[in-house]
Scaffold this active site. Structure first.
Site, PDB file in Angstrom:
ATOM      1  N   ASP A  71     -26.208  99.028  19.617  1.00  0.00           N
ATOM      2  CA  ASP A  71     -27.304 100.032  19.140  1.00  0.00           C
ATOM      3  C   ASP A  71     -28.704  99.372  19.816  1.00  0.00           C
ATOM      4  O   ASP A  71     -29.570  99.136  19.124  1.00  0.00           O
ATOM      5  CB  ASP A  71     -27.198 100.059  17.675  1.00  0.00           C
ATOM      6  CG  ASP A  71     -28.113 101.188  17.174  1.00  0.00           C
ATOM      7  OD1 ASP A  71     -28.336 101.967  18.032  1.00  0.00           O
ATOM      8  OD2 ASP A  71     -28.293 101.511  16.151  1.00  0.00           O
ATOM      9  N   HIS A 129     -28.308 102.608   8.552  1.00  0.00           N
ATOM     10  CA  HIS A 129     -29.274 103.647   9.001  1.00  0.00           C
ATOM     11  C   HIS A 129     -29.571 104.335   7.895  1.00  0.00           C
ATOM     12  O   HIS A 129     -28.754 104.907   7.024  1.00  0.00           O
ATOM     13  CB  HIS A 129     -28.872 104.390  10.193  1.00  0.00           C
ATOM     14  CG  HIS A 129     -28.882 103.615  11.361  1.00  0.00           C
ATOM     15  ND1 HIS A 129     -28.418 104.096  12.665  1.00  0.00           N
ATOM     16  CD2 HIS A 129     -29.158 102.270  11.770  1.00  0.00           C
ATOM     17  CE1 HIS A 129     -28.320 102.967  13.393  1.00  0.00           C
ATOM     18  NE2 HIS A 129     -28.908 101.957  13.074  1.00  0.00           N
ATOM     19  N   VAL A 131     -33.060 107.147   6.293  1.00  0.00           N
ATOM     20  CA  VAL A 131     -34.439 107.889   6.368  1.00  0.00           C
ATOM     21  C   VAL A 131     -35.006 108.037   4.864  1.00  0.00           C
ATOM     22  O   VAL A 131     -34.035 108.555   4.119  1.00  0.00           O
ATOM     23  CB  VAL A 131     -34.418 109.238   6.865  1.00  0.00           C
ATOM     24  CG1 VAL A 131     -35.787 109.944   6.844  1.00  0.00           C
ATOM     25  CG2 VAL A 131     -34.067 109.291   8.423  1.00  0.00           C
ATOM     26  N   HIS A 223     -35.644  96.346  16.567  1.00  0.00           N
ATOM     27  CA  HIS A 223     -35.200  94.821  16.370  1.00  0.00           C
ATOM     28  C   HIS A 223     -33.618  94.681  17.297  1.00  0.00           C
ATOM     29  O   HIS A 223     -33.057  93.745  17.266  1.00  0.00           O
ATOM     30  CB  HIS A 223     -34.936  94.617  14.994  1.00  0.00           C
ATOM     31  CG  HIS A 223     -34.001  95.514  14.074  1.00  0.00           C
ATOM     32  ND1 HIS A 223     -34.672  96.670  13.265  1.00  0.00           N
ATOM     33  CD2 HIS A 223     -33.038  96.424  14.467  1.00  0.00           C
ATOM     34  CE1 HIS A 223     -34.023  97.569  12.792  1.00  0.00           C
ATOM     35  NE2 HIS A 223     -32.747  97.201  13.316  1.00  0.00           N
ATOM     36  N   ASN A 224     -33.416  95.678  17.908  1.00  0.00           N
ATOM     37  CA  ASN A 224     -32.251  95.258  19.139  1.00  0.00           C
ATOM     38  C   ASN A 224     -32.688  95.658  20.342  1.00  0.00           C
ATOM     39  O   ASN A 224     -32.653  96.704  20.887  1.00  0.00           O
ATOM     40  CB  ASN A 224     -31.107  96.114  18.300  1.00  0.00           C
ATOM     41  CG  ASN A 224     -30.387  95.977  17.328  1.00  0.00           C
ATOM     42  OD1 ASN A 224     -30.503  95.138  16.722  1.00  0.00           O
ATOM     43  ND2 ASN A 224     -29.278  96.654  16.995  1.00  0.00           N
ATOM     44  N   SER A 257     -39.121  97.595  -0.227  1.00  0.00           N
ATOM     45  CA  SER A 257     -39.110  97.051   1.162  1.00  0.00           C
ATOM     46  C   SER A 257     -40.351  96.364   1.267  1.00  0.00           C
ATOM     47  O   SER A 257     -41.312  96.794   0.405  1.00  0.00           O
ATOM     48  CB  SER A 257     -38.961  98.149   2.261  1.00  0.00           C
ATOM     49  OG  SER A 257     -37.511  98.526   2.225  1.00  0.00           O
ATOM     50  N   HIS A 274     -35.270  91.653   9.912  1.00  0.00           N
ATOM     51  CA  HIS A 274     -35.620  93.080   9.947  1.00  0.00           C
ATOM     52  C   HIS A 274     -35.249  93.653   8.632  1.00  0.00           C
ATOM     53  O   HIS A 274     -35.144  95.070   8.436  1.00  0.00           O
ATOM     54  CB  HIS A 274     -34.744  93.718  11.110  1.00  0.00           C
ATOM     55  CG  HIS A 274     -33.018  93.716  10.822  1.00  0.00           C
ATOM     56  ND1 HIS A 274     -32.445  92.730  10.552  1.00  0.00           N
ATOM     57  CD2 HIS A 274     -32.397  94.766  11.024  1.00  0.00           C
ATOM     58  CE1 HIS A 274     -31.057  93.099  10.368  1.00  0.00           C
ATOM     59  NE2 HIS A 274     -31.043  94.342  10.715  1.00  0.00           N
ATOM     60  N   ALA A 276     -32.808  93.072   4.679  1.00  0.00           N
ATOM     61  CA  ALA A 276     -32.323  92.106   3.483  1.00  0.00           C
ATOM     62  C   ALA A 276     -31.176  91.295   3.843  1.00  0.00           C
ATOM     63  O   ALA A 276     -30.870  90.056   3.564  1.00  0.00           O
ATOM     64  CB  ALA A 276     -31.942  93.004   2.163  1.00  0.00           C
ATOM     65  N   LYS A 352     -28.818 109.284   3.347  1.00  0.00           N
ATOM     66  CA  LYS A 352     -27.887 108.520   4.344  1.00  0.00           C
ATOM     67  C   LYS A 352     -27.020 109.401   5.402  1.00  0.00           C
ATOM     68  O   LYS A 352     -27.160 109.393   6.254  1.00  0.00           O
ATOM     69  CB  LYS A 352     -26.824 107.633   3.459  1.00  0.00           C
ATOM     70  CG  LYS A 352     -27.725 106.460   2.697  1.00  0.00           C
ATOM     71  CD  LYS A 352     -27.943 105.376   3.773  1.00  0.00           C
ATOM     72  CE  LYS A 352     -26.746 104.625   4.267  1.00  0.00           C
ATOM     73  NZ  LYS A 352     -27.205 103.611   5.012  1.00  0.00           N
TER      74      LYS A 352
END
Length: 357
Positions: A71, A129, A131, A223-224, A257, A274, A276, A352
């Site tokens: 990813d 992932h 939103v 973060h990737n 968050s 990035h 928990a 989700k």
DNA sequence: ATGTAC
């Protein structure tokens, strides 16, 4: 053949009381033994991944595509959004179908799509992932957001594009180095741009579906990816850029968050956590979650938020109890001088997947 | 995490 050189250093930025799965530490040591590896920094959300640790930043003179994984370009963006009087049930019902790709007739359809890759455009994907519509619950340090403001948090990546880039490499070279780093990086850079575009398109889709105004992102951190620094390759796998910028460290679907001011230095490979971080595997979370939670309590959480997730298995895999406590991760970052909390967000509605699968 | 096969 391989010459003798000083072994890479491994350092994990977690307090002694913060539990880290031993498999993840073993993976850090395995990464440290790779040719060219210089410094492995484990973040407090460190946990085992497929062949390489997640929550780690790895600095090397050799580029290893498998350390970033499939990813490429995955990240978290935060968009200000304005909704007069948010009704959570109504918002959950009106969320757009982010499992279905954007079509060229949509008003958001972009002029320039990296790599011309239109498959799955503006879709969230699966796994961790999401939103999320969230509210700023408290502001701890001056920033552009105020208590009570609403934001859209988008955590997603490059979908099939990054996967195809890693697969093309793996089919020939397996876990070996990139034979042509320049060629890999050109494809990789497309996936990084695609991931960022994907997050923006989803925010725009949500804004249109809810009839809400969505602003430019205040945070968008990947973060990737591989970052080229002074001729070396910094592989990020679940490790956000942490040098002098604000980053959103994601909690879970049912806990807060944290927006943090990151100020990580070389010893931490300029990185912060990035999220928990998983505390248990997906299979353990499913087995234990079914004994511990009902579907209803996972869809309406303890903080009062709603989770839109038609897939019950994913709901259990992603249960808040499958993750570490975000407060502990943030505390670890603070204790090691990597970041300072700026604001706390609390989820209102998290998307989700609509689908059943 | 993914697309695809089972």
């Amino acid at each position: 053949m391989s010459q003798q050189s000083a072994r890479a250093t491994v350092r994990v930025f977690a307090n002694p009381g913060s539990w880290i799965e031993s498999d993840a530490l073993v993976q850090c040591d395995q990464v440290a033994a790779l040719d060219g590896m210089i410094r492995v920094a484990g973040m407090p959300d460190l946990h085992p991944g497929k062949g390489a640790p997640i929550g780690a930043a790895m600095l090397s003179s050799v580029l290893y595509p498998f350390l970033v994984g499939s990813d490429i370009g995955c990240g978290i963006a935060v968009f200000p959004i304005r909704i007069k009087r948010p009704n959570l049930e109504r918002i959950a019902g009106r969320f757009p179908d982010l499992d279905r790709a954007l079509t060229p007739d949509a008003p958001e359809w972009p002029d320039d799509i990296p790599a011309g890759h239109t498959d799955s455009l503006a879709t969230v994907g699966r796994g961790n992932h999401f939103v999320e519509l969230a509210r700023i619950d408290s502001v701890l340090q001056p920033t552009g957001l105020a208590k009570g403001d609403l934001v859209l948090i988008v955590h997603s990546g490059s979908r099939g594009l990054g996967e195809s880039i890693l697969r093309a490499h793996t089919e020939v070279h397996g876990a070996g180095p990139a034979a042509d780093p320049g060629a890999y990086l050109r494809a990789h850079d497309d996936a990084v741009r695609w991931g960022s575009l994907n997050r923006r398109l989803m925010a725009a889709r949500v804004g249109r579906a809810l009839g809400a105004e969505v602003g430019a992102p205040v945070v968008d951190e990947c973060h990737n990816l591989v970052e080229v620094r002074d001729g070396l390759y910094l592989h990020r796998k679940g490790a956000a850029r942490g040098d002098s910028r604000e980053v959103l460290v994601a909690g879970t679907r049912g806990t807060p968050s944290y927006l943090v001011a990151a100020h990580a230095g070389a010893e931490a490979n300029w990185s912060v956590a990035h999220g928990a971080g998983r505390k248990m595997s997906r299979s353990d979370a499913l087995r234990r979650g079914k004994a511990k939670h009902t579907v209803a309590e996972l869809r309406r959480t303890k903080v009062g938020s709603l989770v839109v997730c038609g897939d019950r298995q994913l709901l259990f895999e992603e249960a808040p109890t499958a993750y570490k406590r975000i407060e502990q991760v943030i505390g670890d970052l603070e204790a090691h001088g990597l970041a300072t909390p700026v604001a706390v967000t609390v989820p209102l509605v998290t998307y989700k997947t609509r689908g059943q699968r």
